[in-house]
Scaffold this motif. Structure first.
Motif, PDB file in Angstrom:
ATOM      1  N   TYR A 261       0.839  -1.209   0.000  1.00 36.64           N
ATOM      2  CA  TYR A 261       0.000   0.000   0.000  1.00 36.64           C
ATOM      3  C   TYR A 261       0.875   1.260   0.000  1.00 36.64           C
ATOM      4  O   TYR A 261       0.537   2.264  -0.634  1.00 36.64           O
ATOM      5  CB  TYR A 261      -0.914   0.007   1.220  1.00 36.64           C
ATOM      6  N   ALA A 262       1.986   1.195   0.727  1.00 40.76           N
ATOM      7  CA  ALA A 262       2.898   2.344   0.757  1.00 40.76           C
ATOM      8  C   ALA A 262       3.442   2.626  -0.633  1.00 40.76           C
ATOM      9  O   ALA A 262       3.494   3.786  -1.076  1.00 40.76           O
ATOM     10  CB  ALA A 262       4.046   2.070   1.727  1.00 40.76           C
ATOM     11  N   GLU A 263       3.821   1.593  -1.351  1.00 41.31           N
ATOM     12  CA  GLU A 263       4.359   1.776  -2.701  1.00 41.31           C
ATOM     13  C   GLU A 263       3.284   2.304  -3.640  1.00 41.31           C
ATOM     14  O   GLU A 263       3.546   3.187  -4.465  1.00 41.31           O
ATOM     15  CB  GLU A 263       4.935   0.463  -3.216  1.00 41.31           C
ATOM     16  N   GLY A 264       2.072   1.790  -3.527  1.00 38.59           N
ATOM     17  CA  GLY A 264       0.983   2.281  -4.373  1.00 38.59           C
ATOM     18  C   GLY A 264       0.694   3.748  -4.122  1.00 38.59           C
ATOM     19  O   GLY A 264       0.474   4.531  -5.061  1.00 38.59           O
ATOM     20  N   PHE A 265       0.727   4.127  -2.853  1.00 35.28           N
ATOM     21  CA  PHE A 265       0.458   5.525  -2.511  1.00 35.28           C
ATOM     22  C   PHE A 265       1.548   6.446  -3.058  1.00 35.28           C
ATOM     23  O   PHE A 265       1.259   7.502  -3.623  1.00 35.28           O
ATOM     24  CB  PHE A 265       0.356   5.675  -0.990  1.00 35.28           C
ATOM     25  N   ILE A 266       2.808   6.070  -2.892  1.00 36.81           N
ATOM     26  CA  ILE A 266       3.919   6.917  -3.364  1.00 36.81           C
ATOM     27  C   ILE A 266       3.903   7.030  -4.888  1.00 36.81           C
ATOM     28  O   ILE A 266       4.246   8.073  -5.444  1.00 36.81           O
ATOM     29  CB  ILE A 266       5.268   6.381  -2.852  1.00 36.81           C
ATOM     30  N   LYS A 267       3.490   5.978  -5.575  1.00 37.18           N
ATOM     31  CA  LYS A 267       3.356   6.054  -7.038  1.00 37.18           C
ATOM     32  C   LYS A 267       2.400   7.180  -7.426  1.00 37.18           C
ATOM     33  O   LYS A 267       2.674   7.962  -8.339  1.00 37.18           O
ATOM     34  CB  LYS A 267       2.828   4.730  -7.600  1.00 37.18           C
ATOM     35  N   MET A 268       1.279   7.251  -6.736  1.00 40.90           N
ATOM     36  CA  MET A 268       0.282   8.276  -7.056  1.00 40.90           C
ATOM     37  C   MET A 268       0.741   9.653  -6.617  1.00 40.90           C
ATOM     38  O   MET A 268       0.614  10.640  -7.350  1.00 40.90           O
ATOM     39  CB  MET A 268      -1.058   7.922  -6.403  1.00 40.90           C
ATOM     40  N   MET A 269       1.294   9.733  -5.423  1.00 38.64           N
ATOM     41  CA  MET A 269       1.697  11.033  -4.890  1.00 38.64           C
ATOM     42  C   MET A 269       2.835  11.643  -5.702  1.00 38.64           C
ATOM     43  O   MET A 269       2.937  12.862  -5.843  1.00 38.64           O
ATOM     44  CB  MET A 269       2.105  10.893  -3.430  1.00 38.64           C
ATOM     45  N   SER A 270       3.719  10.799  -6.252  1.00 40.98           N
ATOM     46  CA  SER A 270       4.893  11.303  -6.964  1.00 40.98           C
ATOM     47  C   SER A 270       4.524  12.118  -8.199  1.00 40.98           C
ATOM     48  O   SER A 270       5.370  12.847  -8.722  1.00 40.98           O
ATOM     49  CB  SER A 270       5.802  10.141  -7.382  1.00 40.98           C
ATOM     50  N   CYS A 271       3.280  12.037  -8.639  1.00 41.46           N
ATOM     51  CA  CYS A 271       2.841  12.866  -9.767  1.00 41.46           C
ATOM     52  C   CYS A 271       2.829  14.345  -9.388  1.00 41.46           C
ATOM     53  O   CYS A 271       2.953  15.215 -10.258  1.00 41.46           O
ATOM     54  CB  CYS A 271       1.435  12.462 -10.222  1.00 41.46           C
ATOM     55  N   PRO A 274       7.390  15.194  -7.464  1.00 42.72           N
ATOM     56  CA  PRO A 274       8.149  14.086  -8.065  1.00 42.72           C
ATOM     57  C   PRO A 274       9.504  13.818  -7.420  1.00 42.72           C
ATOM     58  O   PRO A 274       9.946  12.665  -7.386  1.00 42.72           O
ATOM     59  CB  PRO A 274       8.319  14.525  -9.521  1.00 42.72           C
ATOM     60  N   HIS A 275      10.165  14.856  -6.901  1.00 44.04           N
ATOM     61  CA  HIS A 275      11.495  14.641  -6.334  1.00 44.04           C
ATOM     62  C   HIS A 275      11.417  13.809  -5.055  1.00 44.04           C
ATOM     63  O   HIS A 275      12.173  12.836  -4.878  1.00 44.04           O
ATOM     64  CB  HIS A 275      12.161  15.993  -6.050  1.00 44.04           C
ATOM     65  N   VAL A 276      10.486  14.160  -4.193  1.00 41.19           N
ATOM     66  CA  VAL A 276      10.287  13.387  -2.962  1.00 41.19           C
ATOM     67  C   VAL A 276       9.830  11.974  -3.308  1.00 41.19           C
ATOM     68  O   VAL A 276      10.278  10.987  -2.702  1.00 41.19           O
ATOM     69  CB  VAL A 276       9.260  14.080  -2.041  1.00 41.19           C
ATOM     70  N   GLY A 277       8.932  11.867  -4.282  1.00 36.21           N
ATOM     71  CA  GLY A 277       8.440  10.553  -4.686  1.00 36.21           C
ATOM     72  C   GLY A 277       9.565   9.639  -5.147  1.00 36.21           C
ATOM     73  O   GLY A 277       9.626   8.456  -4.761  1.00 36.21           O
ATOM     74  N   SER A 288      15.219   1.553 -10.355  1.00 36.12           N
ATOM     75  CA  SER A 288      14.700   2.260 -11.537  1.00 36.12           C
ATOM     76  C   SER A 288      13.740   3.370 -11.112  1.00 36.12           C
ATOM     77  O   SER A 288      13.246   3.392  -9.984  1.00 36.12           O
ATOM     78  CB  SER A 288      13.982   1.284 -12.466  1.00 36.12           C
ATOM     79  N   THR A 289      13.472   4.269 -12.046  1.00 40.06           N
ATOM     80  CA  THR A 289      12.596   5.403 -11.753  1.00 40.06           C
ATOM     81  C   THR A 289      11.158   4.962 -11.510  1.00 40.06           C
ATOM     82  O   THR A 289      10.700   3.955 -12.059  1.00 40.06           O
ATOM     83  CB  THR A 289      12.622   6.420 -12.908  1.00 40.06           C
ATOM     84  N   ILE A 290      10.460   5.735 -10.716  1.00 34.38           N
ATOM     85  CA  ILE A 290       9.052   5.445 -10.423  1.00 34.38           C
ATOM     86  C   ILE A 290       8.151   5.834 -11.595  1.00 34.38           C
ATOM     87  O   ILE A 290       7.007   5.397 -11.691  1.00 34.38           O
ATOM     88  CB  ILE A 290       8.618   6.202  -9.139  1.00 34.38           C
ATOM     89  N   ALA A 291       8.694   6.653 -12.511  1.00 38.26           N
ATOM     90  CA  ALA A 291       7.886   7.223 -13.588  1.00 38.26           C
ATOM     91  C   ALA A 291       7.257   6.166 -14.491  1.00 38.26           C
ATOM     92  O   ALA A 291       6.170   6.388 -15.050  1.00 38.26           O
ATOM     93  CB  ALA A 291       8.735   8.182 -14.431  1.00 38.26           C
ATOM     94  N   TYR A 292       7.910   5.027 -14.648  1.00 36.90           N
ATOM     95  CA  TYR A 292       7.403   4.001 -15.565  1.00 36.90           C
ATOM     96  C   TYR A 292       6.727   2.838 -14.850  1.00 36.90           C
ATOM     97  O   TYR A 292       6.425   1.815 -15.460  1.00 36.90           O
ATOM     98  CB  TYR A 292       8.546   3.479 -16.445  1.00 36.90           C
TER      99      TYR A 292
END
Length: 370
Positions: A261-271, A274-277, A288-292
């Motif tokens: 759940y933490a990873e799913g949340f950070i994926k969304m929040m990083s939009c 982005p630097h903190v994400g 690898s980057t979270i962007a992809y």
């Protein structure tokens, strides 16, 4: 003596004032000459035709009127763009621009596109499929930032220097609906920074993340994924951020959070930040980057509330609130409302004329004296 020094200082001050006045006069004269020269260049008088040339048309109206086509195939030296690429990419899915920008650009773009369409170059009659006008960020005085009130002008570089770019991005998206104009608030910027710090402090602490899922955060997590996904699609960034805050509050209350759940949340929040994400994503152990990364998914069944609160009215005035199953039928809701202690007390010596039950919303008893 003292008098001589005062006279000398006065003479120096007067000389400096004269110099400044001469400099100002010279600058004014140069500006005037440039204006006169420009206006003379605009004059047209040939073959009996007199007029004034419009010189302020390039590149604003021309260069910006077809760039969305050229971006598709920027290195093509044979044509404006490969026809196959134009057919694949056009029309533009979403155009976001302010109302002041729209008059100068959208009208010209449509005119140029219509001409290129008639010439068989553009494959579409309309260049933009959807248009959204973003609102203007006003000064703290609620007025458009500008020279008139320089003390209310906010320099983004100053905010980035003091709080960081992520805070600026998050605050701007949280100010209100994208289409609305909103006044700046220095205090609210600090609040945005505080939220980012809360996220960082919790999710970068390994002891707060668990491999197992005890189910306590199932509902709020799936509700969060559903809402943020829908809000992003609708450009409702402020309400998406509000939901992020709700999720973080629940995580703090729970004390721990499943790592999935933490990873799913950070994926969304990083939009938004982005630097903190990206940094938190690396702390999670990813190279690898979270962007992809794939977007999180949600289970509709887990989004449903087990119980809901319903207001109970008597002759239109709220007298109590009851809690019932989210799937409760009208009769169960009505019976629960009638059994409520506050409702019974308020309905003493009253006769129920009508009971109006709107599932999941409200109950209203229309009563009259016995």
């Amino acid at each position: 003596g003292e008098i001589d020094r005062e006279i000398n200082n006065a003479m120096i001050a007067e000389a400096q004032q004269c110099i400044e006045e001469n400099r100002a006069s010279l600058k004014k004269y140069k500006r005037l000459m440039r204006t006169v020269h420009t206006e003379l260049q605009k004059q047209y008088d040939k073959n009996g035709v007199k007029g004034v040339r419009e010189t302020s048309t390039m590149p604003g109206s021309a260069g910006s009127s077809w760039y969305y086509m050229r971006y598709i195939d920027p290195h093509n030296d044979k044509a404006l763009c490969d026809p196959a690429l134009l057919k694949h990419w056009l029309p533009v899915d979403l155009y976001i621009g302010g109302p002041e920008h729209a008059v100068g650009h959208l009208i010209y773009s449509r005119i140029w596109n219509r001409f290129l369409y008639d010439e068989g170059i553009s494959p579409v009659k309309e260049p933009f499929q959807k248009l959204v006008h973003q609102g203007m960020i006003l000064g703290e005085n609620g007025i458009k930032m500008g020279k008139r009130f320089p003390e209310f002008v906010v320099n983004p570089s100053d905010i980035v220097r003091e709080y960081g770019a992520d805070t600026l991005r998050l605050y701007e998206m949280f100010m209100g609906p994208l289409e609305a104009s909103k006044p700046w608030s220095a205090a609210a910027v600090a609040g945005a920074k505080k939220f980012i710090n809360r996220v960082w402090n919790f999710f970068t602490e390994p002891a707060n993340l668990t491999e197992e899922n005890d189910g306590k955060l199932d509902k709020i997590y799936h509700q969060t994924v559903k809402k943020i996904t829908g809000d992003f699609e609708a450009l409702g960034f402020n309400t998406a951020i509000a939901q992020m805050m709700t999720f973080v509050n629940e995580v703090y209350k729970n004390g721990t959070c499943p790592k999935a759940y933490a990873e799913g949340f950070i994926k969304m929040m990083s939009c938004i930040p982005p630097h903190v994400g990206e940094e938190i994503w690396q702390i999670f152990g990813h190279d690898s980057t979270i962007a992809y990364e794939p977007w999180p998914t949600y289970d509709e069944d887990k989004c449903r509330e087990a119980e809901i609160s319903i207001a109970v009215q008597i002759n239109g005035k709220v007298r109590s609130v009851i809690t019932v199953s989210a799937e409760a039928e009208e009769e169960e809701i009505r019976s629960t409302a009638l059994a409520d202690g506050k409702i019974q007390a308020a309905m003493q010596n009253m006769q129920v004329v009508k009971a109006i039950v709107i599932k999941k919303k409200i109950v209203n008893f229309v009563v009259k004296p016995l």
